[in-house]
Design an enzyme around this catalytic site. Sequence first.
Site, PDB file in Angstrom:
ATOM      1  N   GLY A 198       2.209 -11.918 -11.235  1.00 49.42           N
ATOM      2  CA  GLY A 198       2.857 -13.116 -10.717  1.00 49.42           C
ATOM      3  C   GLY A 198       3.784 -13.833 -11.681  1.00 49.42           C
ATOM      4  O   GLY A 198       4.036 -15.024 -11.507  1.00 49.42           O
ATOM      5  N   ALA A 250       0.876  -1.171   0.000  1.00 46.95           N
ATOM      6  CA  ALA A 250       0.000   0.000   0.000  1.00 46.95           C
ATOM      7  C   ALA A 250       0.913   1.221   0.000  1.00 46.95           C
ATOM      8  O   ALA A 250       0.858   2.073   0.883  1.00 46.95           O
ATOM      9  CB  ALA A 250      -0.908  -0.004   1.212  1.00 46.95           C
ATOM     10  N   THR A 302       6.738  -8.222  -9.005  1.00 51.70           N
ATOM     11  CA  THR A 302       7.207  -8.671  -7.693  1.00 51.70           C
ATOM     12  C   THR A 302       8.449  -9.568  -7.776  1.00 51.70           C
ATOM     13  O   THR A 302       9.292  -9.544  -6.875  1.00 51.70           O
ATOM     14  CB  THR A 302       6.032  -9.402  -6.991  1.00 51.70           C
ATOM     15  OG1 THR A 302       4.963  -8.457  -6.882  1.00 51.70           O
ATOM     16  CG2 THR A 302       6.396  -9.895  -5.604  1.00 51.70           C
ATOM     17  N   CYS A 352      -5.125   1.648  -9.276  1.00 46.76           N
ATOM     18  CA  CYS A 352      -4.385   1.462  -8.023  1.00 46.76           C
ATOM     19  C   CYS A 352      -5.365   1.341  -6.862  1.00 46.76           C
ATOM     20  O   CYS A 352      -6.144   2.258  -6.605  1.00 46.76           O
ATOM     21  CB  CYS A 352      -3.438   2.617  -7.758  1.00 46.76           C
ATOM     22  SG  CYS A 352      -2.515   2.315  -6.242  1.00 46.76           S
TER      23      CYS A 352
HETATM   24  C1  LIG Z   1       5.472  -2.306  -4.589  1.00 45.84           C
HETATM   25  C2  LIG Z   1       4.593  -2.189  -5.794  1.00 45.84           C
HETATM   26  C3  LIG Z   1       4.380  -0.933  -6.379  1.00 45.84           C
HETATM   27  C4  LIG Z   1       3.559  -0.807  -7.510  1.00 45.84           C
HETATM   28  N1  LIG Z   1       3.379   0.434  -8.073  1.00 45.84           N
HETATM   29  C5  LIG Z   1       2.632   0.561  -9.205  1.00 45.84           C
HETATM   30  C6  LIG Z   1       2.509   1.833  -9.863  1.00 45.84           C
HETATM   31  O1  LIG Z   1       3.111   2.826  -9.473  1.00 45.84           O
HETATM   32  N2  LIG Z   1       1.698   1.889 -10.967  1.00 45.84           N
HETATM   33  C7  LIG Z   1       1.039   0.776 -11.459  1.00 45.84           C
HETATM   34  O2  LIG Z   1       0.331   0.897 -12.467  1.00 45.84           O
HETATM   35  N3  LIG Z   1       1.185  -0.427 -10.875  1.00 45.84           N
HETATM   36  C8  LIG Z   1       1.951  -0.564  -9.769  1.00 45.84           C
HETATM   37  N4  LIG Z   1       2.103  -1.802  -9.185  1.00 45.84           N
HETATM   38  C9  LIG Z   1       1.443  -2.989  -9.792  1.00 45.84           C
HETATM   39  C10 LIG Z   1       2.400  -3.781 -10.690  1.00 45.84           C
HETATM   40  O3  LIG Z   1       2.874  -3.009 -11.769  1.00 45.84           O
HETATM   41  C11 LIG Z   1       1.716  -5.068 -11.241  1.00 45.84           C
HETATM   42  O4  LIG Z   1       0.590  -4.713 -12.009  1.00 45.84           O
HETATM   43  C12 LIG Z   1       1.267  -6.017 -10.141  1.00 45.84           C
HETATM   44  O5  LIG Z   1       2.167  -6.009  -9.044  1.00 45.84           O
HETATM   45  C13 LIG Z   1       1.102  -7.462 -10.635  1.00 45.84           C
HETATM   46  O6  LIG Z   1       2.328  -7.983 -11.138  1.00 45.84           O
HETATM   47  P1  LIG Z   1       3.366  -8.866 -10.239  1.00 45.84           P
HETATM   48  O7  LIG Z   1       2.559  -9.926  -9.543  1.00 45.84           O
HETATM   49  O8  LIG Z   1       4.364  -9.394 -11.228  1.00 45.84           O
HETATM   50  O9  LIG Z   1       3.998  -7.917  -9.257  1.00 45.84           O
HETATM   51  C14 LIG Z   1       2.937  -1.968  -8.062  1.00 45.84           C
HETATM   52  C15 LIG Z   1       3.163  -3.218  -7.469  1.00 45.84           C
HETATM   53  C16 LIG Z   1       3.983  -3.355  -6.375  1.00 45.84           C
HETATM   54  C17 LIG Z   1       4.227  -4.724  -5.794  1.00 45.84           C
END
Ligand SMILES: Cc1cc2nc3c(=O)[nH]c(=O)nc-3n(C[C@H](O)[C@H](O)[C@H](O)COP(=O)(O)O)c2cc1C
Length: 303
Positions: free
Chosen positions: A242, A69, A264, A128
């Site tokens: 993921g 968050a 991540t 978001c």
């Molecule tokens: C710490 C963190 C910060 C994130 N900040 C943004 C952001 O600034 N803008 C956005 O569109 N998505 C943001 N996301 C979402 C990621 O870009 C992505 O859509 C989401 O984490 C799913 O992918 P993953 O499981 O590979 O992390 C963020 C995710 C994480 C974990």
Amino acid sequence: MNTTVNLAGVTLKNPVMTASGTFGSGEEFSEFVDLNRLGAVVTKGVANIPWEGNKTPRVAEVYGGMLNAVGLQNPGIDLFIKRDIPFLKQYDTKIIVNVCGKTTKDYVEVVEKLSDQPVDMLEINISCPNVKEGGIAFGQDPKAVEAITKAVKEKAKQPVIMKLSPNVTDITEMARAAEAGGADVLSLINTLTGMKIDIDRRCFVLANRTGGMSGPAIHPIAVRMVYQTAQAVKIPIIGMGGIMTAADAIEMILAGAIAVSVGTANFTNPSVTMEIVSGIEEYMKKYQVEDVKELIGAVRDRM
Ligand SMILES: Cc1cc2nc3c(=O)[nH]c(=O)nc-3n(C[C@H](O)[C@H](O)[C@H](O)COP(=O)(O)O)c2cc1C
């Protein structure tokens, strides 16, 4: 072997990109990753003015992933243009700037400031779950999705990617609304809203109470949503959620994504994006795939 893909007229050398917010603007990862090897770098969300983000603690580990968050902490567009774009321009990769805002006017202001910048595409974050105003408020109502897409498209000089939320009943409804508003590309999924409770203190682990769930546990949900969305719209899709390995990335492409974003996974293995680029090439060799585009949406029913 051809690994290039085309997103709204922008050619990426391969389909592997970083997911916004998990890779900064590339500088902190450049020690581990040769940014020249990535299809594109997607930067952390940037707003018209600096945002402090939410109170801490703002991240927590959970089974199969994490909750965050962060609340879109960012330096504001002016400093971003001065500091982050020149850094990324040193590399032979595409630059995609992720844009956040609280009102339509905020988003449009950022988009206008980027119009004369050497940026290849814009990714508009309307999904978001961690900011009270804006963000997800735009992403959960098809009328609002269409309206913000139109407003951004009117001013944007670069192709526009609309980033969709999985925190909806039917993601294809939002996808169609973004397409109707003129989106060039869709990206999905953002994080899924979750909660963690500290049972000893009997309190919420995150100061914000809820956070966005990301990491390997959400991958099957993301694959399903990418597949459904690919059936519903004609515009290209960037798949994320993921992705930890090349196999996960290939799964997403078979489901219908033209490109993938890795989020991540960067936190546990900072050089994972390069391993995914190599892993896709190895897969193509193994199955004699000449062109990565042959894999897009190539999933079929079990015989
Ligand atoms: C710490 C963190 C910060 C994130 N900040 C943004 C952001 O600034 N803008 C956005 O569109 N998505 C943001 N996301 C979402 C990621 O870009 C992505 O859509 C989401 O984490 C799913 O992918 P993953 O499981 O590979 O992390 C963020 C995710 C994480 C974990």
